[in-house]
Design an enzyme around this catalytic site. Structure first.
Site, PDB file in Angstrom:
ATOM      1  N   HIS A   1      -7.044  -5.597   2.644  1.00  0.00           N
ATOM      2  CA  HIS A   1      -5.853  -5.055   3.311  1.00  0.00           C
ATOM      3  C   HIS A   1      -5.268  -6.128   4.232  1.00  0.00           C
ATOM      4  O   HIS A   1      -6.010  -6.784   4.970  1.00  0.00           O
ATOM      5  CB  HIS A   1      -6.224  -3.875   4.215  1.00  0.00           C
ATOM      6  CG  HIS A   1      -6.752  -2.675   3.498  1.00  0.00           C
ATOM      7  ND1 HIS A   1      -5.966  -1.579   3.240  1.00  0.00           N
ATOM      8  CD2 HIS A   1      -7.978  -2.370   3.016  1.00  0.00           C
ATOM      9  CE1 HIS A   1      -6.706  -0.642   2.629  1.00  0.00           C
ATOM     10  NE2 HIS A   1      -7.930  -1.111   2.477  1.00  0.00           N
TER      11      HIS A   1
ATOM     12  N   ASP B   1       0.850  -1.196   0.000  1.00  0.00           N
ATOM     13  CA  ASP B   1       0.000   0.000   0.000  1.00  0.00           C
ATOM     14  C   ASP B   1       0.891   1.252   0.000  1.00  0.00           C
ATOM     15  O   ASP B   1       1.890   1.316   0.710  1.00  0.00           O
ATOM     16  CB  ASP B   1      -0.886  -0.030   1.259  1.00  0.00           C
ATOM     17  CG  ASP B   1      -2.042   0.948   1.174  1.00  0.00           C
ATOM     18  OD1 ASP B   1      -3.195   0.502   1.178  1.00  0.00           O
ATOM     19  OD2 ASP B   1      -1.799   2.177   1.127  1.00  0.00           O
TER      20      ASP B   1
ATOM     21  N   HIS C   1     -10.455  -5.104  -2.855  1.00  0.00           N
ATOM     22  CA  HIS C   1      -9.118  -5.361  -2.313  1.00  0.00           C
ATOM     23  C   HIS C   1      -9.221  -5.715  -0.848  1.00  0.00           C
ATOM     24  O   HIS C   1     -10.105  -5.245  -0.145  1.00  0.00           O
ATOM     25  CB  HIS C   1      -8.179  -4.160  -2.500  1.00  0.00           C
ATOM     26  CG  HIS C   1      -8.757  -2.869  -2.011  1.00  0.00           C
ATOM     27  ND1 HIS C   1      -9.678  -2.148  -2.733  1.00  0.00           N
ATOM     28  CD2 HIS C   1      -8.556  -2.178  -0.864  1.00  0.00           C
ATOM     29  CE1 HIS C   1     -10.012  -1.069  -2.054  1.00  0.00           C
ATOM     30  NE2 HIS C   1      -9.351  -1.069  -0.910  1.00  0.00           N
TER      31      HIS C   1
ATOM     32  N   GLN D   1     -14.542   2.619   1.845  1.00  0.00           N
ATOM     33  CA  GLN D   1     -13.878   2.218   0.591  1.00  0.00           C
ATOM     34  C   GLN D   1     -13.592   3.464  -0.242  1.00  0.00           C
ATOM     35  O   GLN D   1     -14.482   4.305  -0.437  1.00  0.00           O
ATOM     36  CB  GLN D   1     -14.770   1.245  -0.201  1.00  0.00           C
ATOM     37  CG  GLN D   1     -14.078   0.669  -1.421  1.00  0.00           C
ATOM     38  CD  GLN D   1     -14.925  -0.379  -2.165  1.00  0.00           C
ATOM     39  OE1 GLN D   1     -16.103  -0.573  -1.859  1.00  0.00           O
ATOM     40  NE2 GLN D   1     -14.321  -1.035  -3.123  1.00  0.00           N
TER      41      GLN D   1
ATOM     42  N   ASN E   1     -12.961  -3.101   3.019  1.00  0.00           N
ATOM     43  CA  ASN E   1     -14.035  -2.099   3.038  1.00  0.00           C
ATOM     44  C   ASN E   1     -14.916  -2.214   1.797  1.00  0.00           C
ATOM     45  O   ASN E   1     -14.406  -2.383   0.687  1.00  0.00           O
ATOM     46  CB  ASN E   1     -13.423  -0.694   3.089  1.00  0.00           C
ATOM     47  CG  ASN E   1     -12.543  -0.484   4.307  1.00  0.00           C
ATOM     48  OD1 ASN E   1     -12.861  -0.965   5.392  1.00  0.00           O
ATOM     49  ND2 ASN E   1     -11.431   0.210   4.140  1.00  0.00           N
TER      50      ASN E   1
END
Ligand code: 5GP
Ligand code: ZN
Length: 136
Positions: A103, A32, A101, A95, A88
């Site tokens: 995390h 990230d 995706h 989000q 999210n």
């Protein structure tokens, strides 16, 4: 399907470079760019699904297996003492990129992060009502 204007479609499919930790025909796992902690990574399917609601169920299963594998790596290589999986769905839920995706957030002593919610008080009747709405 891949979407022209989706940044994660472009990253997942290698059109935009990223720090890639893992790649196969269906997924790319990247670091990230705004990490909560050292090693904060994102699992991206190469196909475009906006969120969990659109994700095919086989892909959902594969995401969790990949999360487990990455979690093992984070523990072995980075020595994290804990780890959060965060995912999210929808703007209301935080989000910001509308390509599914997951995390992976390794946790370390005194890392200064707090992932959580504020617990509310609830009665048994309210719990029963919600249960019936979901399952009834
Ligand atoms: P969300 O809030 O949608 O669950 O998470 C989006 C995440 O994507 C954020 O943690 C943000 O830092 C990360 N992110 C946004 N744009 C990029 C990018 O271009 N590259 C990478 N590696 N991460 C990104
Ligand atoms: Zn996409």
């Amino acid at each position: 399907m891949r979407e022209e204007n989706c940044i994660f479609c472009r990253i997942a499919n290698g059109e935009i470079p990223s720090k890639t930790l893992y790649e196969d025909e269906k997924f790319r796992v990247i670091l990230d760019l705004g990490p909560a902690t050292n090693g904060h990574a994102l699992i991206l399917p190469k196909e475009h699904y906006a969120d969990l609601f659109e994700l095919p169920k086989e892909t959902a299963g594969e995401v969790m297996q990949l999360a487990q594998r990455m979690a093992g790596l984070m523990k072995d290589r980075l020595g994290c003492e804990g780890l959060n999986l965060v995912q999210n769905n929808g703007e209301l839920a935080g989000q910001t990129v509308f390509h599914f995706h997951m995390h992976i957030i390794p946790r370390y002593p005194a890392d200064g992060q707090k992932i959580g919610w504020k617990p509310r008080e609830v009665s048994q009747e309210e719990l029963e009502d919600i249960k019936n709405k979901i399952t009834g």
